[in-house]
Design a protein around this motif. Structure first.
Motif, PDB file in Angstrom:
ATOM      1  N   MET A   6      49.843  44.089  16.518  1.00 21.96           N
ATOM      2  CA  MET A   6      50.393  43.486  17.736  1.00 21.96           C
ATOM      3  C   MET A   6      51.618  44.266  18.202  1.00 21.96           C
ATOM      4  SD  MET A   6      52.286  40.071  16.134  1.00 21.96           S
ATOM      5  CE  MET A   6      53.099  39.593  17.654  1.00 21.96           C
ATOM      6  N   ASN A   7      51.754  44.362  19.522  1.00 20.54           N
ATOM      7  CA  ASN A   7      52.952  44.996  20.068  1.00 20.54           C
ATOM      8  C   ASN A   7      54.143  44.062  19.936  1.00 20.54           C
ATOM      9  OD1 ASN A   7      51.781  47.391  20.786  1.00 20.54           O
ATOM     10  ND2 ASN A   7      51.691  46.963  22.975  1.00 20.54           N
ATOM     11  N   PRO A   8      55.340  44.615  19.755  1.00 20.11           N
ATOM     12  CA  PRO A   8      56.531  43.764  19.643  1.00 20.11           C
ATOM     13  C   PRO A   8      56.876  43.134  20.983  1.00 20.11           C
ATOM     14  CG  PRO A   8      57.165  46.069  19.686  1.00 20.11           C
ATOM     15  CD  PRO A   8      55.669  46.053  19.617  1.00 20.11           C
TER      16      PRO A   8
ATOM     17  N   GLU B 239      65.418  34.752  10.000  1.00 19.38           N
ATOM     18  CA  GLU B 239      65.594  33.304   9.872  1.00 19.38           C
ATOM     19  C   GLU B 239      66.364  32.747  11.070  1.00 19.38           C
ATOM     20  OE1 GLU B 239      67.779  30.138   6.815  1.00 19.38           O
ATOM     21  OE2 GLU B 239      67.822  32.288   6.413  1.00 19.38           O
ATOM     22  N   ARG B 240      67.436  33.429  11.453  1.00 19.56           N
ATOM     23  CA  ARG B 240      68.278  32.939  12.543  1.00 19.56           C
ATOM     24  C   ARG B 240      67.552  33.035  13.891  1.00 19.56           C
ATOM     25  NH1 ARG B 240      74.022  34.916  11.830  1.00 19.56           N
ATOM     26  NH2 ARG B 240      73.743  33.441  10.120  1.00 19.56           N
ATOM     27  N   ALA B 241      66.808  34.105  14.089  1.00 19.16           N
ATOM     28  CA  ALA B 241      66.117  34.299  15.362  1.00 19.16           C
ATOM     29  C   ALA B 241      64.830  33.491  15.454  1.00 19.16           C
ATOM     30  CB  ALA B 241      65.816  35.785  15.559  1.00 19.16           C
ATOM     31  N   GLY B 242      64.305  33.090  14.315  1.00 19.53           N
ATOM     32  CA  GLY B 242      63.049  32.339  14.324  1.00 19.53           C
ATOM     33  C   GLY B 242      61.861  33.186  14.725  1.00 19.53           C
ATOM     34  N   VAL B 243      61.868  34.440  14.307  1.00 20.79           N
ATOM     35  CA  VAL B 243      60.786  35.367  14.635  1.00 20.79           C
ATOM     36  C   VAL B 243      60.267  36.014  13.356  1.00 20.79           C
ATOM     37  CG1 VAL B 243      61.644  35.844  16.960  1.00 20.79           C
ATOM     38  CG2 VAL B 243      62.412  37.280  15.054  1.00 20.79           C
ATOM     39  N   ARG B 244      59.101  36.664  13.473  1.00 27.85           N
ATOM     40  CA  ARG B 244      58.547  37.444  12.367  1.00 27.85           C
ATOM     41  C   ARG B 244      58.852  38.915  12.597  1.00 27.85           C
ATOM     42  NH1 ARG B 244      54.568  34.548  14.331  1.00 27.85           N
ATOM     43  NH2 ARG B 244      53.359  36.398  14.918  1.00 27.85           N
ATOM     44  N   ALA B 245      58.917  39.665  11.530  1.00 28.93           N
ATOM     45  CA  ALA B 245      59.280  41.082  11.643  1.00 28.93           C
ATOM     46  C   ALA B 245      58.348  41.825  12.586  1.00 28.93           C
ATOM     47  CB  ALA B 245      59.278  41.732  10.259  1.00 28.93           C
ATOM     48  N   GLU B 246      57.048  41.521  12.532  1.00 25.76           N
ATOM     49  CA  GLU B 246      56.090  42.264  13.355  1.00 25.76           C
ATOM     50  C   GLU B 246      56.219  41.965  14.847  1.00 25.76           C
ATOM     51  OE1 GLU B 246      53.741  38.801  11.401  1.00 25.76           O
ATOM     52  OE2 GLU B 246      55.348  40.212  10.843  1.00 25.76           O
ATOM     53  N   GLN B 247      56.978  40.951  15.196  1.00 22.56           N
ATOM     54  CA  GLN B 247      57.257  40.660  16.609  1.00 22.56           C
ATOM     55  C   GLN B 247      58.385  41.525  17.167  1.00 22.56           C
ATOM     56  OE1 GLN B 247      57.493  36.165  15.581  1.00 22.56           O
ATOM     57  NE2 GLN B 247      57.102  36.235  17.780  1.00 22.56           N
ATOM     58  N   CYS B 248      59.078  42.266  16.306  1.00 21.00           N
ATOM     59  CA  CYS B 248      60.327  42.943  16.687  1.00 21.00           C
ATOM     60  C   CYS B 248      60.190  44.455  16.609  1.00 21.00           C
ATOM     61  CB  CYS B 248      61.465  42.528  15.747  1.00 21.00           C
ATOM     62  SG  CYS B 248      61.697  40.745  15.603  1.00 21.00           S
TER      63      CYS B 248
ATOM     64  N   ALA C 206      59.844  48.702   6.025  1.00 21.93           N
ATOM     65  CA  ALA C 206      59.288  48.140   4.797  1.00 21.93           C
ATOM     66  C   ALA C 206      59.108  46.633   4.891  1.00 21.93           C
ATOM     67  CB  ALA C 206      60.193  48.488   3.613  1.00 21.93           C
ATOM     68  N   LEU C 207      59.897  45.996   5.758  1.00 24.07           N
ATOM     69  CA  LEU C 207      59.788  44.550   5.954  1.00 24.07           C
ATOM     70  C   LEU C 207      58.801  44.188   7.057  1.00 24.07           C
ATOM     71  CD1 LEU C 207      63.566  43.623   5.650  1.00 24.07           C
ATOM     72  CD2 LEU C 207      61.758  42.989   4.032  1.00 24.07           C
ATOM     73  N   GLY C 208      58.233  45.197   7.723  1.00 25.53           N
ATOM     74  CA  GLY C 208      57.219  44.924   8.729  1.00 25.53           C
ATOM     75  C   GLY C 208      57.668  45.048  10.164  1.00 25.53           C
ATOM     76  N   PHE C 209      58.923  45.456  10.396  1.00 28.67           N
ATOM     77  CA  PHE C 209      59.391  45.681  11.756  1.00 28.67           C
ATOM     78  C   PHE C 209      58.709  46.914  12.355  1.00 28.67           C
ATOM     79  CE2 PHE C 209      62.874  43.197  10.070  1.00 28.67           C
ATOM     80  CZ  PHE C 209      63.503  42.584  11.157  1.00 28.67           C
ATOM     81  N   HIS C 210      58.428  46.882  13.652  1.00 26.48           N
ATOM     82  CA  HIS C 210      58.244  48.124  14.391  1.00 26.48           C
ATOM     83  C   HIS C 210      59.632  48.781  14.444  1.00 26.48           C
ATOM     84  CE1 HIS C 210      54.285  46.869  16.074  1.00 26.48           C
ATOM     85  NE2 HIS C 210      54.812  45.662  15.924  1.00 26.48           N
TER      86      HIS C 210
END
Length: 209
Positions: free
Chosen positions: A1-3, A153-162, A177-181
């Motif tokens: 998925m695209n961020p 946690e604070r943003a309420g998002v998943r790494a792959e969304q960012c 490594a945590l899944g961020f773009h």
């Protein structure tokens, strides 16, 4: 998925910060500046402030070890604003365009809790972030995973969304490594191209039209 969320680093991406800018005004030549910043006010010493150490404590400890350099060490706090070289060309404009288009803009920054308000007073765009995680406030620091986890946690998002933008390769690797773009920042032009390709940034020609 695209961020769908853009997460900025600040120093080196939005703001040009370098202690050499100050010490070039005080010390006689570049060799003296390099030696002082390598041997006295070192990157590791500065990183402790980013991790939450009070400036007063760090400066007092270093002055005790180098009393002959007391004035130079104390300038690190008293003249800290002279380490700021200004905005990194182009990136604050990208931040503003994202914000205007309703794209969530967040930040994870290694920065002292004591000096960050001083930067905010100089650079109003630092108030633009929807979620802002400053290492000195959290007492967590990049590239270690807990600061990224605190952000998620604070943003309420998943790494792959960012998509996480940073000029430091170690921070980029940790986020990936945590899944961020990720986007290893080099220039605003390269960043604009990447964000446009992802559909996060509207090309300026379209915006003008």
């Amino acid at each position: 998925m695209n961020p769908s969320v853009v997460v900025f680093d600040i120093g080196g991406v939005l703001i040009d910060w370098n202690p050499a800018y100050l010490y070039r005004q005080i010390l006689p030549d570049e060799a003296a500046v390099s030696a002082f910043l390598a041997e006295v006010c070192t990157p590791a010493w500065n990183e402790a402030f980013d991790a939450g150490r009070p400036f007063a404590e760090g400066i007092a400890e270093l002055v005790q070890r180098h009393p002959e350099r007391a004035d130079l060490i104390e300038a690190y706090w008293l003249r800290w604003h002279e380490m700021l070289g200004g905005e990194v060309p182009g990136t604050a404009g990208i931040l503003g365009r994202l914000k205007a288009d309703g794209v969530p803009v967040h930040a994870i920054s290694n920065w002292s809790a004591e000096t960050f308000p001083r930067a905010q007073a100089i650079f109003p765009f630092l108030d633009a972030f929807d979620v802002l995680v400053v290492s000195g406030r959290e007492k967590l620091i990049k590239p270690h995973a807990p600061i990224f986890e605190r952000y998620l946690e604070r943003a309420g998002v998943r790494a792959e969304q960012c998509i996480f933008i940073d000029d430091n390769p170690a921070n980029i690797a940790a986020a990936a490594a945590l899944g961020f773009h990720t986007e290893h920042f080099s220039t605003a032009e390269a960043l604009e191209a990447r964000l446009t390709a992802l559909g996060l940034l509207v090309p300026q020609a379209e915006t003008a039209g």
